[in-house]
Design a protein around this motif. Structure first.
Motif, PDB file in Angstrom:
ATOM      1  N   GLY A 136      27.114  10.078  60.170  1.00 13.34           N
ATOM      2  CA  GLY A 136      27.938   9.140  59.449  1.00 13.34           C
ATOM      3  C   GLY A 136      26.792   8.078  58.880  1.00 13.34           C
ATOM      4  N   ALA A 137      25.904   7.516  59.651  1.00 11.47           N
ATOM      5  CA  ALA A 137      24.879   6.788  59.023  1.00 11.47           C
ATOM      6  C   ALA A 137      24.168   7.186  58.011  1.00 11.47           C
ATOM      7  N   ALA A 138      24.223   8.663  57.900  1.00 11.33           N
ATOM      8  CA  ALA A 138      23.466   8.977  56.654  1.00 11.33           C
ATOM      9  C   ALA A 138      24.387   8.958  55.621  1.00 11.33           C
ATOM     10  N   SER A 139      25.560   9.502  55.829  1.00 13.93           N
ATOM     11  CA  SER A 139      26.524   9.323  54.513  1.00 13.93           C
ATOM     12  C   SER A 139      26.743   7.957  54.202  1.00 13.93           C
ATOM     13  N   ALA A 140      26.827   6.956  54.949  1.00 16.98           N
ATOM     14  CA  ALA A 140      26.897   5.558  54.625  1.00 16.98           C
ATOM     15  C   ALA A 140      25.717   5.146  53.850  1.00 16.98           C
ATOM     16  N   THR A 141      24.489   5.686  54.438  1.00 14.69           N
ATOM     17  CA  THR A 141      23.389   5.433  53.525  1.00 14.69           C
ATOM     18  C   THR A 141      23.208   5.893  52.018  1.00 14.69           C
ATOM     19  N   ARG A 142      23.748   7.037  52.018  1.00 11.94           N
ATOM     20  CA  ARG A 142      24.146   7.768  50.663  1.00 11.94           C
ATOM     21  C   ARG A 142      25.008   7.110  49.849  1.00 11.94           C
ATOM     22  N   ARG A 143      25.990   6.676  50.319  1.00 14.99           N
ATOM     23  CA  ARG A 143      27.146   5.965  49.558  1.00 14.99           C
ATOM     24  C   ARG A 143      26.395   4.665  49.017  1.00 14.99           C
ATOM     25  N   THR A 144      25.765   3.926  50.019  1.00 11.03           N
ATOM     26  CA  THR A 144      25.112   2.501  49.606  1.00 11.03           C
ATOM     27  C   THR A 144      24.234   2.543  48.500  1.00 11.03           C
ATOM     28  N   ASN A 145      23.464   3.525  48.674  1.00  9.65           N
ATOM     29  CA  ASN A 145      22.398   4.204  47.533  1.00  9.65           C
ATOM     30  C   ASN A 145      22.833   4.464  46.176  1.00  9.65           C
ATOM     31  N   ALA A 146      24.032   5.202  46.489  1.00  8.29           N
ATOM     32  CA  ALA A 146      24.671   5.499  44.893  1.00  8.29           C
ATOM     33  C   ALA A 146      25.347   4.331  44.507  1.00  8.29           C
ATOM     34  N   PHE A 147      25.752   3.387  45.238  1.00  4.34           N
ATOM     35  CA  PHE A 147      26.436   2.134  44.586  1.00  4.34           C
ATOM     36  C   PHE A 147      25.211   1.393  43.904  1.00  4.34           C
ATOM     37  N   LEU A 148      24.235   1.321  44.792  1.00  6.32           N
ATOM     38  CA  LEU A 148      23.206   0.350  44.327  1.00  6.32           C
ATOM     39  C   LEU A 148      22.454   0.817  42.903  1.00  6.32           C
ATOM     40  N   VAL A 149      22.613   2.258  42.950  1.00  4.73           N
ATOM     41  CA  VAL A 149      21.945   2.949  41.812  1.00  4.73           C
ATOM     42  C   VAL A 149      23.032   2.668  40.424  1.00  4.73           C
ATOM     43  N   ARG A 150      24.341   2.620  40.711  1.00  4.32           N
ATOM     44  CA  ARG A 150      25.096   2.332  39.634  1.00  4.32           C
ATOM     45  C   ARG A 150      25.292   1.179  39.274  1.00  4.32           C
ATOM     46  N   PHE A 151      24.945   0.023  40.406  1.00  6.20           N
ATOM     47  CA  PHE A 151      25.167  -1.281  40.021  1.00  6.20           C
ATOM     48  C   PHE A 151      23.801  -1.667  39.145  1.00  6.20           C
ATOM     49  N   ARG A 152      22.767  -1.080  39.600  1.00  6.95           N
ATOM     50  CA  ARG A 152      21.257  -1.313  38.876  1.00  6.95           C
ATOM     51  C   ARG A 152      21.521  -0.891  37.442  1.00  6.95           C
ATOM     52  N   THR A 153      22.056   0.330  37.205  1.00  5.01           N
ATOM     53  CA  THR A 153      22.089   0.943  35.870  1.00  5.01           C
ATOM     54  C   THR A 153      23.153   0.098  34.885  1.00  5.01           C
ATOM     55  N   GLY A 154      24.209  -0.367  35.536  1.00  4.98           N
ATOM     56  CA  GLY A 154      25.045  -1.139  34.963  1.00  4.98           C
ATOM     57  C   GLY A 154      24.426  -2.685  34.425  1.00  4.98           C
ATOM     58  N   ILE A 155      23.741  -3.317  35.494  1.00  3.57           N
ATOM     59  CA  ILE A 155      23.165  -4.611  35.069  1.00  3.57           C
ATOM     60  C   ILE A 155      22.338  -4.503  33.853  1.00  3.57           C
ATOM     61  N   LEU A 156      21.450  -3.216  33.978  1.00  4.69           N
ATOM     62  CA  LEU A 156      20.360  -3.076  33.081  1.00  4.69           C
ATOM     63  C   LEU A 156      20.898  -2.708  31.674  1.00  4.69           C
ATOM     64  N   SER A 157      21.913  -1.994  31.885  1.00  8.91           N
ATOM     65  CA  SER A 157      22.477  -1.837  30.585  1.00  8.91           C
ATOM     66  C   SER A 157      23.447  -2.824  29.729  1.00  8.91           C
ATOM     67  N   TYR A 158      23.984  -3.694  30.704  1.00  6.30           N
ATOM     68  CA  TYR A 158      24.617  -4.707  30.196  1.00  6.30           C
ATOM     69  C   TYR A 158      23.641  -5.717  29.406  1.00  6.30           C
ATOM     70  N   VAL A 159      22.570  -6.083  30.052  1.00  4.72           N
ATOM     71  CA  VAL A 159      21.415  -7.143  29.674  1.00  4.72           C
ATOM     72  C   VAL A 159      20.858  -6.461  28.532  1.00  4.72           C
ATOM     73  N   SER A 160      20.547  -5.109  28.511  1.00  6.18           N
ATOM     74  CA  SER A 160      20.104  -4.466  27.031  1.00  6.18           C
ATOM     75  C   SER A 160      20.936  -4.711  26.083  1.00  6.18           C
ATOM     76  N   GLU A 161      22.108  -4.357  26.126  1.00  2.11           N
ATOM     77  CA  GLU A 161      23.074  -4.398  25.114  1.00  2.11           C
ATOM     78  C   GLU A 161      23.178  -5.897  24.741  1.00  2.11           C
ATOM     79  N   ARG A 162      23.446  -6.958  25.678  1.00  2.00           N
ATOM     80  CA  ARG A 162      23.489  -8.343  24.841  1.00  2.00           C
ATOM     81  C   ARG A 162      22.284  -8.813  24.300  1.00  2.00           C
ATOM     82  N   THR A 163      21.139  -8.238  24.853  1.00  2.00           N
ATOM     83  CA  THR A 163      19.818  -8.786  24.108  1.00  2.00           C
ATOM     84  C   THR A 163      19.947  -8.102  22.495  1.00  2.00           C
TER      85      THR A 163
END
Length: 655
Positions: free
Chosen positions: A588-615
Motif C-alpha cells: 500500500g505504501a508503494a502504491s501510494a508513493t507511485r500515485r503521488t509521484n505520478a501526480f507530481l509529474v503531471r503537476f510539474r508538466t502542467g505548470i511548465l507547459s502553462y508558463v511556457s505558453e504564457r511566455t
C-alpha cells in the motif's frame, strides 16, 4: 563385565521403542505390552546387578565406559560416555524399578486403546532418554537425554491428540521447558568456552582448583538453575505441570515420579560443587523452592480435580528438594526424590484405578463412599497419602522430609555483605507447607472414600494393576528406613552410600526440632478429619466464591499474566504474519508513493507547459506592440519623447 552392562541398560528400552514405532500398530496389543515391559524390566534387573557390583567392590571407584568420541577440536572435545557412581546408581534404580512397575500397570490400563504401540514406544523412549541423562559423564551427552525427555513428554501429554485441549497442554509444556533448555544451553556454552570441556569430572576439578572466575561460576550456575527450574516446574515455570494431566494416568505417574521433573534436581545434585561455589545461585534456589512449596500446597488445597491435586502436590514436593539443594545438603534432596518417586507413583496409579472404575470421573466432590466398594484401592491411596504427608515413624516421606527440615534449620543464606537470610525463616515456612500437605491430601482421601456413596464403582482392579500398587505401597511405607534421624536411631545407610568418604556430617539436632516436624502432618490430619472426615462434612465444595479462592485455584494468576504478556502479543504477531499485513502495508505504501509521484509529474508538466505558453503569448503580443510603435512617423516619435520627458519631470517634482 560392568562396562558391558552399562550401555545395555539404555539400549534395552531404546531398542524396544524403535521396534514399537516401526511396527506402526501392526503388532498385537499383548505383544506390545510384553515387549515394552520386558525391556524396562531387563533394565531394572541390570540396575540391580550393577548396584550389587558397585556397592560390593572394595573401592568406591565409579564404573566408566566411553562409547565413542563425538567431536574433537583443538580447544574442545566431547564424548558419548557413561559413568555409574552412587548418585547415578540411585537414579537408575528409581527410573528402572518404578518405570517397570508403571509399565506393568499400563499394560492393563491401556488395553483396547488403538494407539497402544505409539504409547508404549513413547514410554520406553522416555525411560531410555532419562537413563542417558543420569548416566552421562559429559554434559553435552547429558543434554541429549535432557532434550529427549522433553520430546517424550510432549508426545505423551498430547497422546490423545484429537482433543484440542490435550495438544494445547503438550505445546505449553514444550514451550515453557524450551525456555529453560535455552538457558541451560547458554550455561553449557559458557562452561565450554571457559574450561574447554564439558566432562563433569574435569569441570568439578576446575571449580575446586579455582580455575574458573567467580563471575563465570555465578553466571553458569544461574543459567543452569533456570534450566532446572523450568524442567522441574518451579516458580515461575510451574504452570505447565498441572496441564500435563491431559495425558494418560501412567504417563502422569512416570513424569511426576521417576522422570522429567526430577531431572532438574539431579542436574544440580550432580554439579553441586559448581553450585556451592555460587552463593547467589544457592540463595535464589532456596528461596524459590520455599515459595514454590508453599504456593503449590495452597493451590492443591482448593482443587477439585483428583489428578490436578496430585500435580500441584508434585510441584510442592519438588520445592522441598530445591530448598534442600539450596542449603547445600544435596543428599537430603536425593533422599526425598527417591521416597517421592515411591509415594507419588502410588498416588497417581491409585488415582488412575479410581478414575477408571468410576467411569472416568475426576471431580472428587462427585465421588464419595468408595471405601466400601474398593477397600484395596483405598488402602493403597492411604499408604501414599500418609507418605506424602510424612506421618511420623510409619512412612518413608517422614524420614526424607525430616532430613530436609533439619538441614534447613542450620543453614544461612547470604543476601549481601551485611545481610543474610536465616534458615529458621525458611524452616518455619517448610513446616507450614508440611501442615498444608497433610491437610490437602487427607482432604482428598476423606472426600473420595468417606461419606455417602455418590457414584457407583464398576468392575474390579485387574491383577496387573494391583501388583504394582502393592509393591509401591510397601516402598512408600518402608522405603525410608535407610536413613533415620539420630534422635530415633543412628541409621545413615543412604547418605553413607552417597558419601563413602564420610563427607556428609550429621549435626546434633535438638529433640524439639524433630517433634515439630512430626507434629505438623498430624495436626493437618486432625484438621482434615474435623472438616471432611466425619459423617457430615463441615466444608463442602466452594465453587470459587471469593477472589482469593479463584486466584489460588487458577495457579495464582501466572497463566493470566503470561497470556497478556507473552501469548497474546505472540499471537498478534503470528496473525500479522499469517495474513501478510506487513506485506500489504508495504504494498500500500508503494502504491501510494507511485500515485503521488505520478501526480507530481503531471503537476510539474502542467505548470511548465502553462508558463511556457504564457511566455510565448506575452512575447508575441509585446512584439506586436513594439512593431506598432516603430512605424517610421517622426511626429509620433517626438510625441513619445515629450510624453516621457513630462512623466520624468513630474516624478522628479513629486518626489
Amino acid at each position: 563385565m560392568p562396562e558391558f552392562l552399562l550401555p545395555l541398560i539404555v539400549l534395552s528400552p531404546f531398542s524396544a521403542a524403535i521396534i514399537l514405532f516401526l511396527s506402526a500398530g501392526r503388532m498385537p496389543a499383548r505383544y506390545v505390552g510384553l515387549l515394552a515391559t520386558g525391556s524396562v524390566g531387563l533394565s531394572a534387573i541390570i540396575s540391580v546387578i550393577l548396584a550389587v557390583l558397585l556397592l560390593s567392590a572394595p573401592s568406591a571407584e565409579p564404573i566408566r565406559v566411553t562409547l565413542w568420541e563425538w567431536m574433537h577440536t583443538p580447544v574442545f572435545s566431547a564424548h558419548i560416555a557413561f559413568e555409574l557412581d552412587p548418585l547415578s546408581l540411585v537414579m537408575i534404580l528409581v527410573v528402572t524399578v518404578i518405570g517397570f512397575l508403571i509399565h506393568l500397570y499400563a499394560v492393563d490400563y491401556m488395553r483396547g486403546d488403538p494407539g497402544i504401540a505409539r504409547f508404549f514406544g513413547s514410554m520406553t523412549l522416555f525411560i531410555a532418554a532419562m537413563l542417558v541423562l543420569v548416566l552421562s559423564s559429559d554434559l553435552l551427552c547429558l543434554f541429549i537425554g535432557w532434550e529427549g525427555v522433553g520430546l517424550c513428554s510432549y508426545l505423551l501429554i498430547g497422546f490423545w491428540y484429537t482433543n484440542p485441549a490435550n495438544t494445547a497442554a503438550a505445546r505449553k509444556a514444550f514451550y515453557i521447558t524450551r525456555i529453560g533448555d535455552a538457558a541451560m544451553l547458554c550455561g553449557l556454552l559458557l562452561l565450554a568456552a571457559t574450561v574447554g570441556t564439558l566432562q563433569i569430572d574435569t569441570l568439578t576439578e576446575a571449580v575446586t582448583a579455582g580455575q574458573i572466575t567467580p563471575t563465570a561460576v555465578t553466571g553458569t550456575a544461574l543459567f543452569l538453575l533456570v534450566g532446572a527450574l523450568a524442567k522441574s516446574a518451579q516458580i515461575p515455570f510451574q504452570t505447565w505441570l498441572p496441564d500435563a494431566m491431559a495425558g494418560p494416568t501412567p504417563t502422569s505417574a512416570l513424569i511426576h515420579a521417576a522422570t522429567m521433573v526430577t531431572a532438574g534436581v539431579y542436574l544440580i545434585a550432580r554439579l553441586h560443587i559448581l553450585f556451592t561455589a555460587a552463593t547467589v545461585a544457592m540463595t535464589v534456589m532456596a528461596v524459590i523452592g520455599t515459595l514454590t512449596l508453599l504456593m503449590a500446597a495452597c493451590s492443591a488445597l482448593v482443587q477439585a480435580d483428583l489428578k490436578r491435586i496430585l500435580a500441584w502436590s508434585t510441584i510442592s514436593q519438588l520445592g522441598y528438594m530445591f530448598l534442600a539443594l539450596g542449603t547445600g545438603v544435596w543428599q537430603a534432596a536425593l533422599f526425598h526424590l527417591m521416597t517421592h518417586a515411591f509415594f507419588k507413583a502410588l498416588l497417581f496409579l491409585t488415582a488412575g484405578a479410581i478414575i477408571e472404575r468410576v467411569h472416568h470421573e475426576q471431580n472428587i466432590f462427585r465421588m464419595g463412599g468408595l471405601l466400601r466398594t474398593m477397600p484395596g484401592i483405598a488402602g493403597s491411596f492411604l499408604a501414599g497419602a500418609s507418605a506424602l504427608a510424612g506421618l511420623p515413624l510409619i512412612t518413608a516421606g517422614f524420614y526424607s522430609k525430616e532430613l530436609i527440615l533439619s538441614s534447613v534449620w542450620h543453614a544461612n543464606f547470604p543476601i549481601s555483605s551485611r545481610f543474610s537470610l536465616s534458615g529458621h525463616v525458611l524452616w518455619a515456612i517448610a513446616v507450614v507447607g508440611a501442615f498444608l500437605t497433610s491437610l490437602y491430601i487427607f482432604r482428598c482421601f476423606f472426600i473420595v472414600f468417606f461419606g455417602p456413596l455418590k457414584k457407583d464403582a464398576s468392575g474390579h482392579t485387574p491383577l496387573l494393576m494391583a501388583i504394582p500398587l502393592a509393591c509401591i505401597s510397601f516402598l512408600s511405607v518402608f522405603g525410608g528406613v535407610v536413613e533415620i534421624p539420630d534422635t530415633l536411631a543412628p541409621v545413615h545407610l543412604f547418605t553413607q552410600m552417597l558419601n563413602p568418604s564420610g563427607f556428609f556430617t550429621h549435626t546434633e539436632d535438638p529433640a524439639w526440632l524433630l517433634y515439630a516436624g512430626a507434629a505438623a502432618p498430624l495436626v493437618g490430619l486432625s484438621v482434615a478429619w474435623l472438616l471432611w472426615g466425619r459423617t457430615s462434612s463441615v466444608i463442602q465444595e466452594i465453587p470459587g466464591q471469593t477472589i482469593i479462592i479463584r486466584l489460588t485455584e487458577s495457579g495464582w494468576g501466572f497463566d493470566i499474566l503470561y497470556d497478556f504478556v507473552l501469548v497474546r502479543p505472540f499471537r498478534f504477531l503470528n496473525w500479522l504474519g499469517r495474513h501478510d499485513i506487513l506485506d500489504r502495508m508495504s504494498s500500500g505504501a508503494a502504491s501510494a508513493t507511485r500515485r503521488t509521484n505520478a501526480f507530481l509529474v503531471r503537476f510539474r508538466t502542467g505548470i511548465l507547459s502553462y508558463v511556457s505558453e504564457r511566455t510565448i503569448v506575452m512575447t508575441r503580443e509585446g512584439n506586436v506592440l513594439l512593431a506598432r510603435m516603430q512605424n517610421g512617423r517622426v511626429r509620433w516619435y517626438a510625441a513619445w519623447i515629450v510624453t516621457g520627458l513630462c512623466v520624468a519631470l513630474a516624478s522628479a517634482v513629486l518626489s
